[in-house]
Design a protein around this motif. Sequence first.
Motif, PDB file in Angstrom:
ATOM      1  N   HIS A  46      -2.106   5.410 -39.391  1.00 54.33           N
ATOM      2  CA  HIS A  46      -2.072   6.871 -39.442  1.00 54.33           C
ATOM      3  C   HIS A  46      -2.151   7.496 -38.049  1.00 54.33           C
ATOM      4  O   HIS A  46      -2.588   8.634 -37.902  1.00 54.33           O
ATOM      5  CB  HIS A  46      -3.189   7.384 -40.347  1.00 54.33           C
ATOM      6  CG  HIS A  46      -3.038   6.925 -41.771  1.00 54.33           C
ATOM      7  ND1 HIS A  46      -2.102   7.463 -42.633  1.00 54.33           N
ATOM      8  CD2 HIS A  46      -3.674   5.945 -42.465  1.00 54.33           C
ATOM      9  CE1 HIS A  46      -2.187   6.854 -43.799  1.00 54.33           C
ATOM     10  NE2 HIS A  46      -3.133   5.929 -43.721  1.00 54.33           N
ATOM     11  N   GLU A  51       0.328  10.924 -43.575  1.00 56.63           N
ATOM     12  CA  GLU A  51       1.184  10.217 -44.529  1.00 56.63           C
ATOM     13  C   GLU A  51       1.442   8.798 -44.046  1.00 56.63           C
ATOM     14  O   GLU A  51       1.682   8.558 -42.857  1.00 56.63           O
ATOM     15  CB  GLU A  51       2.505  10.966 -44.699  1.00 56.63           C
ATOM     16  CG  GLU A  51       3.362  10.429 -45.839  1.00 56.63           C
ATOM     17  CD  GLU A  51       4.578  11.300 -46.108  1.00 56.63           C
ATOM     18  OE1 GLU A  51       5.465  10.850 -46.853  1.00 56.63           O
ATOM     19  OE2 GLU A  51       4.639  12.423 -45.556  1.00 56.63           O
ATOM     20  N   ARG A  99      11.373  11.282 -51.264  1.00 55.88           N
ATOM     21  CA  ARG A  99      10.472  11.435 -50.121  1.00 55.88           C
ATOM     22  C   ARG A  99      11.058  12.471 -49.163  1.00 55.88           C
ATOM     23  O   ARG A  99      12.246  12.446 -48.854  1.00 55.88           O
ATOM     24  CB  ARG A  99      10.316  10.090 -49.426  1.00 55.88           C
ATOM     25  CG  ARG A  99       9.309  10.047 -48.281  1.00 55.88           C
ATOM     26  CD  ARG A  99       9.251   8.626 -47.732  1.00 55.88           C
ATOM     27  NE  ARG A  99       8.394   8.519 -46.566  1.00 55.88           N
ATOM     28  CZ  ARG A  99       7.319   7.764 -46.492  1.00 55.88           C
ATOM     29  NH1 ARG A  99       6.925   7.070 -47.539  1.00 55.88           N
ATOM     30  NH2 ARG A  99       6.621   7.691 -45.372  1.00 55.88           N
TER      31      ARG A  99
END
Length: 286
Positions: A46, A51, A99
């Motif tokens: 991350h 995300e 996505r």
Amino acid sequence: MRPENWHLTEDLDEFLSRAGDFLRSRPALHTVPLTVTDALRRRGLHLYGEETPLFGLLEADDGTVRAALLHTPPFHVHVTALTPQEADALAVRYAELGRALPGVSGPRDTAEAFAAAWRRHTGTAVAVDKRQRLYRLGELAVPEPRPQGRARIAGPADRELLIRWFEEFKEITSGVGQEAGNWADGRISYGGVTLWETHDGTPLAMAGVTPETAGQVRIAPVYTPADLRGRGYAGAATAEVSRAAREAGASEILLFTDLDNPTSNGLYRRIGYRPVADFTVWRFGE
């Protein structure tokens, strides 16, 4: 080429175990996935945002890997070289995920093919955001006239300066990137920023360098505050960080330029950088 030939995963170790040899086979052209996955491996998945990143590889019928992608939101998806048919299959595969995808970056023809396929399959508007050229250092030449001052590796005492300059750099480039404090801490940890400063210690410009992986490093970012530009400070810092990288044993010393900036392209050629390939960044949804 079928969409199902693309294998997508959030498992970085799995991705590197299957695609690592392919990425290392062409370290200059694959500098982005090499350096980004190295940063994720060292500093956490991350690093660039909340995300989880997505990784992908394209296998030929004999099981060999012939292409790869990585997507670290909020950045665009980055792809290695693809044929138009492979780019189309990837667009279909990615669209099936549902996505969010802000855009694509990659070799010029590949990025254009993927953007066109994305528009066909999703109806999303696409537009060129940035045209880039990848350079490789040949014979290093210190730019003349050399400005007064000296080079120095940034340390912990320079953290607030690096944060401020990195934020200013982001404002004049894409406006996205990892959090400035994280970036500064990471670079300080391995001596990854060189400052050009006056002899009394006033910083004038900076040039960063990524850690070595697969024999390559990439110079980035290079930044001079607006009121100090045009005096050779960025060129001096870039030459110094390039020299240090070569002396440390890097076999490929690379950098990207914005093709719409003739000043920086001319500067890097004078230092000794030579063109390798053109890349394009496309944005989606506008």
